[in-house]
Scaffold this motif. Sequence first.
Motif, short mmCIF file in Angstrom:
data_model
loop_
_atom_site.label_atom_id
_atom_site.label_comp_id
_atom_site.label_asym_id
_atom_site.label_seq_id
_atom_site.Cartn_x
_atom_site.Cartn_y
_atom_site.Cartn_z
N ASN A 110 57.15 11.51 -80.77
CA ASN A 110 58.13 11.95 -82.02
C ASN A 110 57.49 12.03 -83.08
O ASN A 110 57.55 12.86 -83.90
N GLU A 111 56.26 11.31 -83.47
CA GLU A 111 55.42 11.38 -84.65
C GLU A 111 54.80 12.72 -84.62
O GLU A 111 54.51 13.25 -85.80
N LYS A 112 54.25 13.12 -83.48
CA LYS A 112 53.69 14.51 -83.49
C LYS A 112 54.47 15.72 -83.89
O LYS A 112 54.24 16.41 -84.67
N MET A 113 55.93 15.41 -83.40
CA MET A 113 56.89 16.47 -83.52
C MET A 113 57.20 16.49 -85.03
O MET A 113 57.19 17.56 -85.65
N GLU A 114 57.48 15.37 -85.69
CA GLU A 114 57.63 15.12 -87.09
C GLU A 114 56.62 15.96 -87.92
O GLU A 114 56.94 16.54 -89.08
N ARG A 115 55.36 15.42 -87.55
CA ARG A 115 54.23 15.91 -88.41
C ARG A 115 54.27 17.59 -88.27
O ARG A 115 54.09 18.30 -89.33
N LEU A 116 54.62 18.21 -86.89
CA LEU A 116 54.42 19.57 -87.01
C LEU A 116 55.39 20.27 -87.60
O LEU A 116 55.32 21.01 -88.39
N LEU A 117 56.88 19.60 -87.57
CA LEU A 117 57.89 20.24 -88.40
C LEU A 117 57.57 20.12 -89.87
O LEU A 117 58.07 21.10 -90.51
N GLU A 118 56.91 19.12 -90.33
CA GLU A 118 56.83 19.06 -91.79
C GLU A 118 55.95 20.03 -92.36
O GLU A 118 55.95 20.58 -93.21
N GLU A 119 54.73 20.46 -91.36
CA GLU A 119 53.91 21.37 -91.67
C GLU A 119 54.50 22.80 -91.72
O GLU A 119 54.28 23.51 -92.72
N ARG A 120 55.56 23.08 -90.75
CA ARG A 120 56.26 24.20 -90.77
C ARG A 120 57.23 24.31 -92.03
O ARG A 120 57.62 25.34 -92.44
N ARG A 121 57.96 23.22 -92.21
CA ARG A 121 58.89 23.35 -93.40
C ARG A 121 58.07 23.92 -94.71
O ARG A 121 58.55 24.35 -95.41
N LYS A 122 56.88 23.20 -94.86
CA LYS A 122 56.19 23.78 -95.84
C LYS A 122 55.82 24.97 -95.98
O LYS A 122 55.99 25.76 -96.98
N ALA A 123 55.43 25.35 -94.92
CA ALA A 123 55.03 26.72 -94.61
C ALA A 123 56.05 27.76 -94.97
O ALA A 123 55.93 28.94 -95.44
N LEU A 124 57.48 27.42 -94.37
CA LEU A 124 58.37 28.19 -94.42
C LEU A 124 59.41 27.82 -95.93
O LEU A 124 60.18 28.85 -96.01
N ASP A 125 58.77 27.23 -96.59
CA ASP A 125 59.58 26.61 -98.08
C ASP A 125 60.92 26.28 -97.63
O ASP A 125 61.85 26.86 -98.52
N LEU A 126 61.16 25.51 -96.89
CA LEU A 126 62.56 24.85 -96.39
C LEU A 126 62.63 23.74 -97.25
O LEU A 126 61.68 22.78 -97.21
N PRO A 127 63.95 23.35 -97.59
CA PRO A 127 63.94 21.94 -98.05
C PRO A 127 64.11 20.72 -97.11
O PRO A 127 63.90 19.83 -97.44
N SER A 128 64.39 21.12 -95.87
CA SER A 128 64.35 20.11 -94.83
C SER A 128 64.27 20.72 -93.62
O SER A 128 64.55 21.90 -93.44
N LEU A 129 63.33 20.13 -92.69
CA LEU A 129 63.24 20.44 -91.25
C LEU A 129 62.94 19.25 -90.44
O LEU A 129 61.99 18.89 -90.19
N THR A 130 64.04 18.60 -89.88
CA THR A 130 63.80 17.29 -89.04
C THR A 130 63.93 17.58 -87.54
O THR A 130 64.34 18.90 -87.30
N VAL A 131 63.69 16.79 -86.94
CA VAL A 131 63.71 16.84 -85.44
C VAL A 131 65.38 17.32 -84.98
O VAL A 131 65.39 17.94 -84.18
N GLU A 132 66.26 16.53 -85.81
CA GLU A 132 67.28 17.08 -85.52
C GLU A 132 67.96 18.53 -85.65
O GLU A 132 68.43 19.09 -85.02
N ASP A 133 67.07 19.05 -86.88
CA ASP A 133 67.47 20.36 -87.18
C ASP A 133 66.83 21.22 -85.98
O ASP A 133 67.41 22.14 -85.57
N TYR A 134 65.89 20.83 -85.67
CA TYR A 134 64.94 21.64 -84.61
C TYR A 134 65.79 21.74 -83.20
O TYR A 134 66.07 22.59 -82.76
N ASN A 135 66.36 20.34 -82.98
CA ASN A 135 67.19 20.57 -81.61
C ASN A 135 68.29 21.38 -81.74
O ASN A 135 68.83 21.82 -80.80
#
Length: 251
Positions: A110-135
Amino acid sequence: MPRITSFLKSICGRIMSIPMKITKRMYRYMALLTIGGAIISVVAFSSNGFAGGGKNAVSADVINSSDESQDDDEDKAAVGDVLDNAGLEDTTAEEENIDLPRIVQKETGNEKMERLLEERRKALDLPSLTVEDYNNLLRIVEAEVGDNDVYGRTIVANVVINRVRSSHFENTITDVIFSKGQFSPIRDKRFFKVKVSEATIKGVNNALLGEDYSRGALYFMDRAYSTNHAVGWFDSSLTYLFSYGGHEYFK
């Protein structure tokens, strides 16, 4: 020096053998003479019986020091033999610098998923990108275009992301998906029953990695399954962009 000693002894013997009346003054002279002779004898004995002075004395000290050093070396060698026989090492030896491996705590899934999603959030310039958003993104793509190839699934994921970036929609993926009247799988509950496939996971991941084939689309519809009212609104209010996999895309 021995001749002087013998000479003094001879004089003392002769004096003692002379029969005469010894006065106190004579007794004092004889005592001084005897003491003087004794002192000379001691000095003579010291010169011959010990290492002597000067260089000889220094040599004696060096010899003693060498003997002590040799004794220390022999003691150390003996200790080394004992340690070797016991299978141990001499702990008095010079310590070695040992580089210990760093202990790095592994992150959980879960920690790895959160880290990767945070990286993508920044790259895509999104205000939020959580594990719930991804699912939720996986589920809506599967429910909407589960019969499309990976390319078609990536396009639908692009549309959802485009809405998050638009000021006319909610600012999270989850809120966009659950906005009232926006996606039919929410209304008919298909969203909650789907089983996400590998193709959908790949299509969504492609979109999060920056692949965008949507041409800025904010809407899509399947004309064959849409109401006349919905079709009329799409055709009259939106700009048609392209069609792919049975869906038409608009903005």
